[in-house]
Design an enzyme around this catalytic site. Structure first.
Site, PDB file in Angstrom:
ATOM      1  N   ASP A 339      29.870  41.076  -1.434  1.00 32.43           N
ATOM      2  CA  ASP A 339      31.292  41.262  -1.370  1.00 32.43           C
ATOM      3  C   ASP A 339      31.669  42.910  -0.848  1.00 32.43           C
ATOM      4  OD1 ASP A 339      31.810  38.611  -2.693  1.00 32.43           O
ATOM      5  OD2 ASP A 339      31.012  39.820  -4.323  1.00 32.43           O
ATOM      6  N   SER A 364      34.654  47.712   0.295  1.00 29.23           N
ATOM      7  CA  SER A 364      34.431  46.872  -0.931  1.00 29.23           C
ATOM      8  C   SER A 364      35.759  45.865  -0.773  1.00 29.23           C
ATOM      9  CB  SER A 364      34.550  47.685  -2.058  1.00 29.23           C
ATOM     10  OG  SER A 364      34.731  46.919  -3.214  1.00 29.23           O
ATOM     11  N   ARG A 365      35.134  44.541  -0.661  1.00 27.31           N
ATOM     12  CA  ARG A 365      36.143  43.580  -0.084  1.00 27.31           C
ATOM     13  C   ARG A 365      36.777  43.004  -1.439  1.00 27.31           C
ATOM     14  NH1 ARG A 365      32.660  42.710   4.423  1.00 27.31           N
ATOM     15  NH2 ARG A 365      30.784  41.638   3.253  1.00 27.31           N
ATOM     16  N   VAL A 366      36.458  43.298  -2.436  1.00 22.79           N
ATOM     17  CA  VAL A 366      37.098  42.854  -3.784  1.00 22.79           C
ATOM     18  C   VAL A 366      37.897  44.232  -4.289  1.00 22.79           C
ATOM     19  CG1 VAL A 366      37.076  41.897  -6.076  1.00 22.79           C
ATOM     20  CG2 VAL A 366      35.520  41.313  -4.431  1.00 22.79           C
TER      21      VAL A 366
END
Ligand code: ATP
Ligand code: MG
Length: 499
Positions: A339, A364-366
């Protein structure tokens, strides 16, 4: 006249009466060939994938793949005396690992055998090394952060509990250090840390264990070690068995962080075993299932739903790249099944900007959703300001900027770089991080020289600890209101005056 039999024969007679006569099937196999820890075995028609088998020499192995006419067995013990013709028997047991509280504080190998001169973990429970990842309905959203204590990560690439964040970069650029600092920062949190060493040098592993012993909380950490000199089978199993150990805690509502150091070496071991077992080589000579292998490993990281206890497993896989080539086969695979990635850069590392994180390539995709609100409110402009500074710095090599506004931006950028640099083993708490960023945003640091900024970072924690109100302040649960902010900034100003 009946013949009297000797009473001493009675037990024997009883045994004969009970004996089962007829054909008995025992599965036997024998080694056809063996090289570099991989045996080709004939026979054992009922054997299962991942089943443990024993050689007649006492060494063990597990079934790595099943072919039409033979099996491939990866050795788990030194197998110098195993040769063509050696007998092999099934155990009926799948590869498994002991799990439970007794593993905390221990250094073990991927089968749970102690490597720290301690006793065998006294755990009666075992889990198979391969387990299914939680399904979608068993999962929940990632909303809470794992604080790394590294300002650059917590501010720009926050990692959420249950997230998979890859740490990737060239050799010797501080990848392991980022993960170890994160483990050390859990000394004051409820997160259990698990460090898996795959194909590392003994000295490097020792270094990590010593750092955690000295600066972290050993009794909340587990080390699973399969060094470079271990059997390839053990190195292959290491990340899977470590994940089962982690899942035991996750499934009991606990929070776990797992570091795989590193998956490039794991991929290399998988390739080596596949080539030895004559599987058709694919891209870069890796077998075609390498993507699936790592995908099913990293899928096991998860934030579980309330109904499943609400535990989490956060994964920090590490990967090495060569010559800055992020688009090689294994790096692209790993990037696509995580992620986000934290990319370390050799040039930043050489320029002493450490942790050497390339903010342009990292993501950081979250993260943002999992960042504490107080941090989010002060970190908003940081990335843009820093990126602009780096760009301007590159161009200013060809001549300075006359413009005053530009000069002010350069000045701010230099302060950001100084703030984001952090020595190893010196995690910063949330309050200190928020204080530093607020001071930056308010321009308080603009006229402070760069050396003083690093002093400020070391002095602030004790200044806050001495403050009766701020020492009690918990920024994880509250927003940063104006009153709080001005008392925090007051402490920063006082500390600056004293340095
Ligand atoms: P390898 O490719 O060998 O696994 P790596 O990328 O994991 O290396 P590390 O072992 O973490 O890198 O660090 C390499 C060196 O850089 C070590 O000597 C370490 O002490 C130093 N180092 C790492 N981070 C920092 C830091 N923040 N400040 C100062 N030195 C650092
Ligand atoms: Mg390393």
């Amino acid at each position: 006249m009946t013949r009297q039999t000797d009473p001493a024969l009675e037990p024997l007679k009883a045994r004969i009466a009970k004996a089962q006569l007829g054909a008995e099937i025992e599965e036997r196999g024998k080694v056809v060939s063996i090289a570099d820890g991989l045996a080709t075995v004939d026979g054992l028609p009922g054997a299962e994938l991942n089943e443990i088998v024993t050689f007649s020499t006492g060494a063990r192995g597990f079934i790595l793949s099943l072919e039409e006419n033979h099996l491939n067995v990866a050795c788990l013990d030194p197998a110098n005396d195993v040769a063509a013709g050696t007998r092999v028997t099934r155990t009926g047991q799948l590869a498994s690992v002991p799990v439970g509280e007794s593993l905390l504080g221990r250094v073990i190998d991927p089968l749970g055998r102690p490597l720290d001169n301690g006793p065998r973990p006294d755990s009666t429970e075992r889990l198979p090394v391969e387990r299914l990842a939680p399904s979608i309905i068993e999962r929940d959203f990632v909303t809470e952060p794992v604080e790394t204590g590294l300002l650059v990560v917590d501010a720009l690439f926050a990692i959420g509990r249950g997230q998979r964040e890859l740490i990737i970069g060239e050799r010797q650029t501080g990848k392991t250090s980022i993960a170890v600092d994160t483990i050390i920062n859990q000394a004051n949190s409820d997160i259990i840390s698990i460090y898996v060493a795959i194909g590392q040098r003994t000295s490097a592993v020792r270094h990590v264990i010593d750092a955690v012993r000295e600066h972290g909380r050993m009794e909340q950490t587990v080390f699973i070690v399969a060094e470079a000199s271990s059997e390839p089978g053990l190195q292959w199993l290491a990340p899977f068995s470590a994940t089962s150990i982690a899942e035991w805690f996750r499934d009991r509502g606990r929070h776990v962080l797992i570091v795989y150091d590193d998956l490039t070496k794991h991929a290399a071991t998988h390739r080596e075993l596949a080539l030895l077992s004559r599987q058709p080589p694919g891209r870069e000579a890796y077998p075609g299932d390498i993507f699936y292998l790592h995908a099913r490993l990293l899928e096991r990281a998860a934030k579980l739903s309330k109904a499943r206890g609400g535990g989490s497993l956060t994964a920090l896989p590490i990967a090495e790249i060569e010559a800055g080539n992020l688009s090689a086969y294994i790096p692209t695979n790993l990037i696509s099944i995580s992620d986000g990635q934290i990319v370390t850069s050799q040039s930043l590392f050489a320029a002493n900007q450490r942790p050497a994180i390339d903010i342009g390539l990292s993501v950081s995709r979250v993260g943002g959703k999992a960042q504490w609100v107080s941090m989010k409110s002060v970190a908003g402009r940081l990335r843009l300001d820093y990126a602009q500074y780096l760009e301007m710095k590159m161009f200013s090599r060809f001549g300075g900027f006359g413009d005053e506004a530009m000069a002010a931006r350069m000045k701010r950028g230099e302060r950001i770089a100084a703030l984001l640099a952090q020595p190893r083993l010196s995690p910063l708490k949330l309050l200190t991080q928020v204080a530093l960023l607020s001071a930056l945003n308010e321009g308080i640091l603009d006229d402070v020289d760069l050396a003083t900024i690093s002093h400020l970072k070391t002095k602030l924690p004790s200044a806050f600890a001495a403050d009766p109100i701020l020492s009690e302040l918990d920024l994880t649960s509250s927003r940063l209101d104006e009153g709080m902010k001005s008392s925090i900034l007051e402490v920063v100003r006082t500390t600056l005056r004293q340095t």
